[in-house]
Design an enzyme around this catalytic site. Structure first.
Site, mmCIF file in Angstrom:
data_model
loop_
_atom_site.group_PDB
_atom_site.id
_atom_site.type_symbol
_atom_site.label_atom_id
_atom_site.label_comp_id
_atom_site.label_asym_id
_atom_site.label_seq_id
_atom_site.Cartn_x
_atom_site.Cartn_y
_atom_site.Cartn_z
ATOM 1 N N HIS A 236 0.772 -1.254 0.000
ATOM 2 C CA HIS A 236 0.000 0.000 0.000
ATOM 3 C C HIS A 236 0.800 1.300 0.000
ATOM 4 C CE1 HIS A 236 0.726 -0.704 4.241
ATOM 5 N NE2 HIS A 236 -0.279 -1.531 4.390
ATOM 6 N N ASP A 309 -6.090 -4.513 0.121
ATOM 7 C CA ASP A 309 -5.955 -4.339 1.568
ATOM 8 C C ASP A 309 -7.338 -4.403 2.227
ATOM 9 O OD1 ASP A 309 -4.932 -4.014 4.097
ATOM 10 O OD2 ASP A 309 -4.341 -1.927 3.846
ATOM 11 N N GLY A 328 -9.239 0.703 8.673
ATOM 12 C CA GLY A 328 -9.446 -0.277 7.605
ATOM 13 C C GLY A 328 -10.718 -0.069 6.815
HETATM 14 ZN ZN ZN Z 1 -0.698 -2.589 6.114
#
Ligand code: ZN
Length: 437
Positions: A236, A309, A328
């Site tokens: 990422h 992710d 997240g």
């Molecule tokens: Zn990570």
């Protein structure tokens, strides 16, 4: 299993440089025939999916997702995570080892593989820990993990803080030709941070995570990859500075690959205004300037792949004040729809987008699990069928992932996965697609 014909779609397969109308026959879980134009294969007894007006491409490969099992089954399981993957067009997903217990030994890798075989609907390839217990103190048994079938090593969720340990990991992993995947974050610098550091964090009164916290560790890792000759993969990437560092490292022949997520390519820190905890993600959403650098990086191959992710959380993890909410975004089911905005805006070609989701991640995984990310004859029949122009509303109530945490809830996306075939099996189809038997 009866053979399946996917008829009359626009076949795009970057692995073979194919982009034309044609049909695809699947027999016993493998691609068995590919015909260009309007021809049909020489046999009649097969089911048919009509794909006229749709795109037919290899199933997507996600090198970075969190399936939460074992240990956090209230957030996601291998069963629900793989169903969400299928809905997103993914046929191979690589799960990060930050479970409880973490994926740091042969027995737990065997558990993941057997659970995925029994309950999963798409291929699950595990990533093993870099350090024992993800504690960042001593190396996990990298050789044991390699023979158990991991496709790389990572302590993701957190960085490898010790430069010495990172050096050892890059050094020892060379023997197994597997990448070391680092979550690049100088935690001393980012500590307490909730979003990107800048004018907006100041205005919102939220503690910021500076771009430098990412770039310092990217620079360190690149330097260690050079010293060791190890294979480094940077998870990422989010900042222009990181893109510049990786670009230069590649020019200097350092063995590095990098990934970017759909949310870092399409959403800026401005989404945090309003304190929606679903915008809280680590690394944080950055600026428009960063997004432009990430897109440029995709186009000039500084950034090799797109990975989700996917980080599912429960409602309770997010239904709280910004400061204590979990980091997240649940990303598998919205990946294509949000990425297609880059194609519709003319910033990335469809072929590049599909390549970064199929052929490129397949190259990173290698041949350990057979030929992936291709529609080549004899390859596993992993196929995604897409409607590039269909508009749909993101309705979290229909998510099959347990994680409903997305800042895209209620948004209209243009571009939708219509069907997914995993190892020859139709594992997802939109209601509008009919299977002719
Ligand atoms: Zn990570």
């Amino acid at each position: 299993m009866k053979p399946l014909l996917i008829y009359g779609g626009r076949i795009i397969d970057p692995s073979q440089g194919i982009d034309e109308i044609g049909s695809l026959l699947i027999t016993e879980g493998k691609i068995s025939w590919l015909g260009k134009g309007e021809v049909t294969p020489p046999r009649l007894d097969y089911d048919v999916v009509h794909a006229q007006g749709l795109i037919v491409c290899p199933g997507f490969i996600d090198l970075h997702c969190h399936l939460r099992q074992p240990g956090f089954e209230e957030k996601e399981t291998i069963a629900t995570g793989t169903q969400a993957a299928a809905r997103g067009g993914f046929t191979t997903i690589c799960c990060m080892p930050n479970t409880n217990p973490p994926l740091d030994n042969q027995a737990i890798i065997a558990y993941i593989k057997s659970t995925a075989a029994a309950e999963g609907v798409v291929r699950v390839l595990p990533i093993g820990c870099i350090s024992k217990g993800r504690k960042g103190e001593e190396l996990a048994e990298l050789g044991e993990l390699a023979s158990a079938g991991v496709i790389g090593y990572s302590d993701d969720g957190q960085p490898v803080n010790s430069s010495r340990l990172m050096r050892q990991a890059l050094d020892y992993s060379r023997a197994f030709s597997l990448p070391v995947i680092d979550h690049c974050e100088d935690t001393a610098l980012s500590e307490g941070g909730l979003m990107n550091e800048g004018i907006i964090s100041t205005r919102l009164g939220l503690h910021g995570m500076p771009a430098a916290a990412e770039e310092i560790i990217v620079a360190r890792d690149l330097s260690l990859a050079q010293v060791t000759g190890g294979r480094l993969h940077i998870a990422h990437v989010t900042t222009k500075g990181s893109v510049d560092l990786i670009h230069r490292a590649k020019e200097n022949g350092i063995q590095v690959t990098a990934e970017v997520t759909p949310h870092h390519l399409t959403l800026t820190e401005e989404r945090v205004i309003g304190y929606d905890t679903n915008t809280k993600v680590n690394p944080p959403l950055r600026t428009e300037q960063d997004i432009q650098a990430l897109i440029q990086g995709l186009n000039d191959n500084t950034i090799d792949i797109i990975a989700t992710d996917h980080a599912p959380h429960t409602e309770a993890d997010k239904l709280c004040e910004f400061g204590i909410a979990a980091f997240g975004i649940s990303g598998l089911e919205t990946a294509l729809g949000s990425l297609m905005s880059l194609v519709h805006d003319g910033q990335v070609t469809l072929a590049t987008l599909i390549s970064k989701l199929t052929y490129e991640p397949a190259k990173l995984i290698g041949n350990k699990y057979g030929k992936l990310g291709t529609l080549d004859i004899g390859a596993s029949a992993d196929v995604a069928i897409l409607d590039p122009d269909m508009e749909w509303v993101v309705d979290i109530e229909t998510f099959v992932s347990k994680g409903k945490n997305t800042p895209l809830a209620g948004s209209v996306l243009k571009g939708k996965v219509m069907a997914t075939i995993s190892q020859g099996k139709l594992v997802y189809k939109d209601d509008s697609i009919t299977l002719e038997r």
